[in-house]
Structure formats: structure tokens, C-alpha cells
Design a protein around this motif. Sequence first.
Motif, PDB file in Angstrom:
ATOM      1  N   ARG A  53       0.810  -1.220   0.000  1.00  0.00           N
ATOM      2  CA  ARG A  53       0.000   0.000   0.000  1.00  0.00           C
ATOM      3  C   ARG A  53       0.849   1.279   0.000  1.00  0.00           C
ATOM      4  O   ARG A  53       0.366   2.345  -0.354  1.00  0.00           O
ATOM      5  CB  ARG A  53      -0.950   0.020   1.196  1.00  0.00           C
ATOM      6  CG  ARG A  53      -0.217   0.113   2.535  1.00  0.00           C
ATOM      7  CD  ARG A  53      -1.132  -0.139   3.696  1.00  0.00           C
ATOM      8  NE  ARG A  53      -2.095   0.938   3.877  1.00  0.00           N
ATOM      9  CZ  ARG A  53      -2.965   0.988   4.867  1.00  0.00           C
ATOM     10  NH1 ARG A  53      -3.017  -0.004   5.739  1.00  0.00           N
ATOM     11  NH2 ARG A  53      -3.799   1.985   4.994  1.00  0.00           N
TER      12      ARG A  53
ATOM     13  N   ARG B 138       3.354   4.122  -1.165  1.00  0.00           N
ATOM     14  CA  ARG B 138       3.780   4.591  -2.489  1.00  0.00           C
ATOM     15  C   ARG B 138       4.965   5.565  -2.380  1.00  0.00           C
ATOM     16  O   ARG B 138       5.556   5.678  -1.299  1.00  0.00           O
ATOM     17  CB  ARG B 138       2.589   5.225  -3.193  1.00  0.00           C
ATOM     18  CG  ARG B 138       1.684   4.127  -3.780  1.00  0.00           C
ATOM     19  CD  ARG B 138       0.403   4.657  -4.323  1.00  0.00           C
ATOM     20  NE  ARG B 138      -0.552   4.914  -3.259  1.00  0.00           N
ATOM     21  CZ  ARG B 138      -1.701   5.536  -3.460  1.00  0.00           C
ATOM     22  NH1 ARG B 138      -2.021   5.991  -4.635  1.00  0.00           N
ATOM     23  NH2 ARG B 138      -2.544   5.722  -2.451  1.00  0.00           N
TER      24      ARG B 138
ATOM     25  N   ASN C 203       5.644   8.847  -2.071  1.00  0.00           N
ATOM     26  CA  ASN C 203       5.834   9.851  -1.014  1.00  0.00           C
ATOM     27  C   ASN C 203       6.148   9.203   0.327  1.00  0.00           C
ATOM     28  O   ASN C 203       7.007   9.678   1.073  1.00  0.00           O
ATOM     29  CB  ASN C 203       4.575  10.719  -0.872  1.00  0.00           C
ATOM     30  CG  ASN C 203       4.483  11.737  -1.998  1.00  0.00           C
ATOM     31  OD1 ASN C 203       5.504  12.066  -2.614  1.00  0.00           O
ATOM     32  ND2 ASN C 203       3.288  12.210  -2.287  1.00  0.00           N
TER      33      ASN C 203
ATOM     34  N   SER D 144       1.133   6.790   4.056  1.00  0.00           N
ATOM     35  CA  SER D 144       0.236   6.086   3.126  1.00  0.00           C
ATOM     36  C   SER D 144      -1.203   6.069   3.647  1.00  0.00           C
ATOM     37  O   SER D 144      -2.157   6.166   2.873  1.00  0.00           O
ATOM     38  CB  SER D 144       0.742   4.672   2.856  1.00  0.00           C
ATOM     39  OG  SER D 144       0.449   3.840   3.940  1.00  0.00           O
TER      40      SER D 144
ATOM     41  N   GLU E 281      -2.565   9.498   2.860  1.00  0.00           N
ATOM     42  CA  GLU E 281      -2.784   9.622   1.413  1.00  0.00           C
ATOM     43  C   GLU E 281      -4.038   8.868   0.982  1.00  0.00           C
ATOM     44  O   GLU E 281      -4.840   9.370   0.190  1.00  0.00           O
ATOM     45  CB  GLU E 281      -1.563   9.088   0.652  1.00  0.00           C
ATOM     46  CG  GLU E 281      -0.431  10.085   0.555  1.00  0.00           C
ATOM     47  CD  GLU E 281       0.727   9.567  -0.285  1.00  0.00           C
ATOM     48  OE1 GLU E 281       1.507  10.407  -0.751  1.00  0.00           O
ATOM     49  OE2 GLU E 281       0.860   8.337  -0.473  1.00  0.00           O
ATOM     50  N   ASN E 282      -4.195   7.664   1.517  1.00  0.00           N
ATOM     51  CA  ASN E 282      -5.358   6.860   1.143  1.00  0.00           C
ATOM     52  C   ASN E 282      -6.656   7.504   1.609  1.00  0.00           C
ATOM     53  O   ASN E 282      -7.655   7.513   0.900  1.00  0.00           O
ATOM     54  CB  ASN E 282      -5.238   5.444   1.725  1.00  0.00           C
ATOM     55  CG  ASN E 282      -4.132   4.661   1.027  1.00  0.00           C
ATOM     56  OD1 ASN E 282      -3.692   5.062  -0.054  1.00  0.00           O
ATOM     57  ND2 ASN E 282      -3.685   3.594   1.643  1.00  0.00           N
ATOM     58  N   ARG E 283      -6.611   8.095   2.848  1.00  0.00           N
ATOM     59  CA  ARG E 283      -7.810   8.770   3.364  1.00  0.00           C
ATOM     60  C   ARG E 283      -8.192   9.957   2.485  1.00  0.00           C
ATOM     61  O   ARG E 283      -9.343  10.185   2.171  1.00  0.00           O
ATOM     62  CB  ARG E 283      -7.538   9.285   4.785  1.00  0.00           C
ATOM     63  CG  ARG E 283      -7.889   8.251   5.828  1.00  0.00           C
ATOM     64  CD  ARG E 283      -7.944   8.887   7.177  1.00  0.00           C
ATOM     65  NE  ARG E 283      -7.926   7.863   8.200  1.00  0.00           N
ATOM     66  CZ  ARG E 283      -7.613   8.067   9.457  1.00  0.00           C
ATOM     67  NH1 ARG E 283      -7.278   9.276   9.857  1.00  0.00           N
ATOM     68  NH2 ARG E 283      -7.654   7.096  10.321  1.00  0.00           N
ATOM     69  N   ARG E 284      -7.153  10.731   2.093  1.00  0.00           N
ATOM     70  CA  ARG E 284      -7.397  11.910   1.263  1.00  0.00           C
ATOM     71  C   ARG E 284      -8.050  11.493  -0.059  1.00  0.00           C
ATOM     72  O   ARG E 284      -8.969  12.135  -0.543  1.00  0.00           O
ATOM     73  CB  ARG E 284      -6.074  12.638   0.992  1.00  0.00           C
ATOM     74  CG  ARG E 284      -6.287  14.086   0.569  1.00  0.00           C
ATOM     75  CD  ARG E 284      -4.972  14.754   0.264  1.00  0.00           C
ATOM     76  NE  ARG E 284      -4.079  14.814   1.410  1.00  0.00           N
ATOM     77  CZ  ARG E 284      -2.780  15.050   1.321  1.00  0.00           C
ATOM     78  NH1 ARG E 284      -2.232  15.220   0.147  1.00  0.00           N
ATOM     79  NH2 ARG E 284      -2.038  15.106   2.386  1.00  0.00           N
ATOM     80  N   GLU E 285      -7.582  10.372  -0.616  1.00  0.00           N
ATOM     81  CA  GLU E 285      -8.157   9.900  -1.881  1.00  0.00           C
ATOM     82  C   GLU E 285      -9.605   9.466  -1.696  1.00  0.00           C
ATOM     83  O   GLU E 285     -10.460   9.729  -2.539  1.00  0.00           O
ATOM     84  CB  GLU E 285      -7.327   8.738  -2.426  1.00  0.00           C
ATOM     85  CG  GLU E 285      -6.101   9.246  -3.161  1.00  0.00           C
ATOM     86  CD  GLU E 285      -5.200   8.117  -3.615  1.00  0.00           C
ATOM     87  OE1 GLU E 285      -5.669   6.976  -3.677  1.00  0.00           O
ATOM     88  OE2 GLU E 285      -4.029   8.403  -3.899  1.00  0.00           O
ATOM     89  N   VAL E 286      -9.879   8.824  -0.542  1.00  0.00           N
ATOM     90  CA  VAL E 286     -11.250   8.389  -0.264  1.00  0.00           C
ATOM     91  C   VAL E 286     -12.158   9.599  -0.138  1.00  0.00           C
ATOM     92  O   VAL E 286     -13.268   9.637  -0.669  1.00  0.00           O
ATOM     93  CB  VAL E 286     -11.299   7.536   1.036  1.00  0.00           C
ATOM     94  CG1 VAL E 286     -12.726   7.290   1.467  1.00  0.00           C
ATOM     95  CG2 VAL E 286     -10.593   6.212   0.801  1.00  0.00           C
TER      96      VAL E 286
ATOM     97  N   ARG F 292     -11.796  12.550  -1.493  1.00  0.00           N
ATOM     98  CA  ARG F 292     -12.015  13.116  -2.824  1.00  0.00           C
ATOM     99  C   ARG F 292     -13.059  12.318  -3.580  1.00  0.00           C
ATOM    100  O   ARG F 292     -13.799  12.805  -4.373  1.00  0.00           O
ATOM    101  CB  ARG F 292     -10.705  13.081  -3.619  1.00  0.00           C
ATOM    102  CG  ARG F 292      -9.820  14.265  -3.321  1.00  0.00           C
ATOM    103  CD  ARG F 292      -8.559  14.135  -4.151  1.00  0.00           C
ATOM    104  NE  ARG F 292      -7.500  14.995  -3.624  1.00  0.00           N
ATOM    105  CZ  ARG F 292      -6.226  14.890  -3.927  1.00  0.00           C
ATOM    106  NH1 ARG F 292      -5.833  13.943  -4.742  1.00  0.00           N
ATOM    107  NH2 ARG F 292      -5.341  15.703  -3.431  1.00  0.00           N
TER     108      ARG F 292
END
Lengths: 561, 48
Positions: A504, A506, A508, A551, A554-559, A561
Motif C-alpha cells: 500500500r 507509495r 511519497n 500512506s 494519502e489513502n484517506r485523502r483519496e477516499v 475526494r
Amino acid sequence: MRPLDWIVLAVTLASIVLYGLYKGRGSKTVSQYLLAGKTMPWYAMGLSIMATQASAITFISTTGQSYVDGMRFVQFYFGLPVAMVILSATAVPIFHRANVYTAYEYLEKRFDPKTRALASAVFLIQRGLAAGLALAAPAIVLSVILGWPDRLTIAMMGALVIGYTVMGGIKAITWTDVQQMLIIFCGLAASLVMAIRLLPRGVSFVDAVYLAGAVGKLNAVDLHLDWNNRYNLWSGLVGGAFLALSYFGCDQSQVQRYLTGKSIAQSKLSLLFNAMAKIPMQFFILFVGAMVFVFYLFERPPVLFDQTALAKPEVAARIAPVERDFTVAFEERREAGWRLIEARRNHDAAARAGTLARYRRAQRALDAARQRGARLVEQTTGQTVNDTNYIFLSFVTRYLPAGLVGLVIAVIFAAAMASISGEINSLATVTIVDIYRRHVHKSASDRHYLLASRLATAFWAIYAVAFANYGKTIGSLIEAVNMLGSLFYGTLLGVFALAFLVPRVRGNGAFYGMLAGEAAILAAFKFTGISFLWYNVIGCLVVVATGLLISVFENRREVVR
Amino acid sequence: MTPAGPDRNHMPDDPPPFLGSWRRVYAAVLAYLAGLILLFWAFTRAFS
């Protein structure tokens, strides 16, 4: 050195260079030059891995370390087999299937270009410094012991290595490493036999082992957990495993060795061979040092083996009281040693206990006199005394017969050349693959990159010689740079752990994780007294934890969005 | 400029030449390590 020694040395060195040129012929493509066309068998890779790791100074100082501190250094390698198993199961198949030249090339495939660039830069800085010092360190010792000009020794080693490394690439390096390891084994075995044969009449091998053990020179395992103690079972198993994971899994000078394998299985076998051979080999080297210690129970050693330190007029004027105490302690220890052998043979427990206490007291008095001598040199000249490096070669040059001295000096050269050739080859590979081809000249012909690889190899060899000439003037820098290596490995290990084990994470997470890991290691170095073996554990854990945290965000931010 | 050899993406992980599986080989290496440590511990106890 007598004429026979010169002949043995010259023949051995000439055979290494000629064999390297012969085996390296036909490296006509970049793949052949940097990865031997992926044709190498496991035993050649395995011996090459061992040869690259065993630098000359490791070889010289390990025997001396055993003389001074006993055999506990062997625990440093206990984590190595664990690391070899982990790497065989993870890194070897991943790197092979990724079809890469360097470990850092894989990081771009897995993460992004900035993570690859950061890891490559870390490697070039660290390994670049180490390459120069791998040349300088044995040259300094040889210059003191044999009186050779150190510039000449450095230039000679550099010239010999450049010859076959530039022309033959990794194929030449790997096969000469095999030959060099055989020479090293022969030299070690001859040294052990001679150390035992030179014992006085009436002292058997069993007596020698008993005498060494009685003053703690055979302390191969220490079960006490102490965070500040560099060598115990636990730091060896855990810290040693992390260090070995970093070195063999993330350092291009080692990764490149097993990338040359003709199959995944062959590469795995090479690492597992190292896992099984390394500890007995180190035990053997340390045992040679312990036997040299026993030899000097009956033959008066100098207060300090580094004779140049004692020869300085300001030291010579004040050393007499130390010499006197040292001689008294030596005579007492020798007498107690003989009595101890007698008591042991007669199974006289009471006499044995009393004599043992006397023998140990004399050893402590002798150590105290040695330390006073070292302090005197340091206070008078302002130079750090690192006498351990001079013990073994001093024994060799003073007591070994003609021919064997040349062989042991050839062993020092072979060990130095094996580690330097591997280092400059890997530095050239990272320079061309990760920097030049990636950022400067992206689409040239294979012939162009082959020429560039040869030029980069020559550049790093010349750089190593130049840096060695500079580095030799600041002796304590050797220790500083050894420490510097451990300051970076934990970070590299952390980023590869993320790459292999945490899908999971990436780019950054990996990049900023590396920066955080490096900051944590530097903080541990600056503000704590923790032994350097633990830096790898700290750095790796911080990289992994930071990478995971980033990570998650980042994953939360994508969710969202 | 890519390394030579077969298609590495599908490179098979051949079985080891002995013991039948890699797991068994790894277990043997770790058992060997445990044996060495035990041997060195006995060596230390016997001579120190």
C-alpha cells in the motif's frame, strides 16, 4: 621481506591480474560487463560475496581484536544466516524478476524517480568514502610494519585492480574473488599452523587452548543483554541480522554479485553458502588471533605493536617505567602459565585455582601496562593509538619463515583488491545506470553505455586512489567512516522493507520515510550512547512506520475526494 | 540496455538441488546456525 617472500608476492599478484584478464575477456555488452550476462554459478557468486565483504583491514584487525578482546566478535555474524534466508526468500526473486541492473533501479519501478535518486545518492556517498579507505587502511599498516612508502602501496593496489576491473568487468572481478578467497584460506591456515608450531616445547595444542580460555580469549558467546555492549548474542542476532539485511539486500556492491546468477536458484544458493561459511571462517580467523596471543605468553611482545609510535623521541624518553612494569608482568604471566599447565596435567585442583588467580592477575597487570603505554603515546603525540591492527602482521613478519611472509602479505593485498574491485564496479554501475542513463543520456547505444561503464570504473578507481592518499593522513577518519556506513544502512533497509513487504505504501511514503529514518539515526548517534549495530534497527523501523503513516493519510485523502 | 537472459518477469523459482523445497533448505540453514551457537556456547563454557 626476504627474496623468497618477494617472489611469492609477485607471483601471487601477477596470477590474480592475469587470471582476471583471462576470465573477463569477451565482455562486449553492458549486460556482460555489469552482470556477467547472468551466467555465474552459485559457488563463484558465494565466494565473491565473501571476498567483497572481507576487506584487508577486517582481516588484519580481526586477528588483533581476538588477541586483545577475545573471540566475542564472532557474535557480530550470528544474524547473517537469518538475513541470508530472508533475502533468499524475498529480495533475490524480486530483483531477478524485475530485470534490473541495480537495487535502486527497482525502487523507481516500485515507487518513483525521487526515491530511486535519493537511495542512489546515499549509496554513492557512503560507498565512495569507503572505497578510498579500503585502500588507505591496509597501506598504512603495511607502511608501518614493512617500511614501505604508503603512496607506493596505494598506487600499486590501485593499478593492479584497475587492470582487470576496467577491462573485464564483473566477470573478471567474480573469478578473481574466487582465486583471492582460496589464497586467503591458504594464508590463514598456514598462519594457524605456524602459530601452534612456534609454541615452546612442552606446550601442546590443548594447553594453548586452555591458556587462551583462562584469560577470556575464547569468549565466543556472551548471553548477557546489554544495549551498550557491541558484541553479545542478542545484539549479534538482532542487530547483526539488520546490518546483514542492509548490506546484502540494499548495498549494490553485494546485490550486483547475486544478480549475475544464471537462475534464481543459483543466486539463492550463493547467499545460503555465505550463510553457512561465514561464521566458521570468522571463528577461524579469531582463533588464529587467540593462538598468536598464546605464542606471546612465552615470547615477550612489545608494549605496543605499532613501533613507529614508540620510536618518537618524546615517547621514547618517557616509556622506560612502562617497559619495566610490562616486563615484570610478562615474566610473572609466563611463569604462572607454565605452572598452570603443570597443575592441569597433574589434575591438582588446589594448585590450579591458586595459579589461575596469579595468571589472571599478571594478565591484568600486563593489560594495564599496555594501556599506560597507549595513553602515553596519545598524550605525548596527540595521535589515537589503534594497536590492534598491527598485532598480526607484526607476528607474521618477525616469526614466520621466508615464503610464508610473502604469502600473508599477498593475502592482505588479495583481500584489499577483492573488496575494492567490487566497490568500484558497483559505484560505476550506479553512476551509469541510475544517474547517467536515467538523467543525462537516456537513449544511447549499448556500445556507448559499455564505454561509459568502463570510463566510470576507471574514474572511481582513480578517485579511490586519490581519496586514499588524502584519507591516510587522518587515521581516525577510518573509524569515523565505518560509523558513517552504519548511519545510512538502516534507511536503505527501511525503504526496501516497504518495497517488498508493504504494497500500500507509495512514492511519497517511501521518500519521506527515508528522510525521517535518517533523522532518527542521526539523533540516536548524536544524543545517545546506543551501540551502532542498533542504528540499523532504529532507522529501518522509523522508515517503515513513517511510510505507513503517510500512506494512511494519502489513502484517506483519496477516499475523501 | 536491459540485462540478458530469459524472460525474467516469468522466471521460474527452480527447486533446490537437495532437500526438496526451499522452505526445508531455509530450515536447515537456521538449524545449522542454532547448532553453531550451541557449539560456541559449549566451547566458551568449557575453556573460560
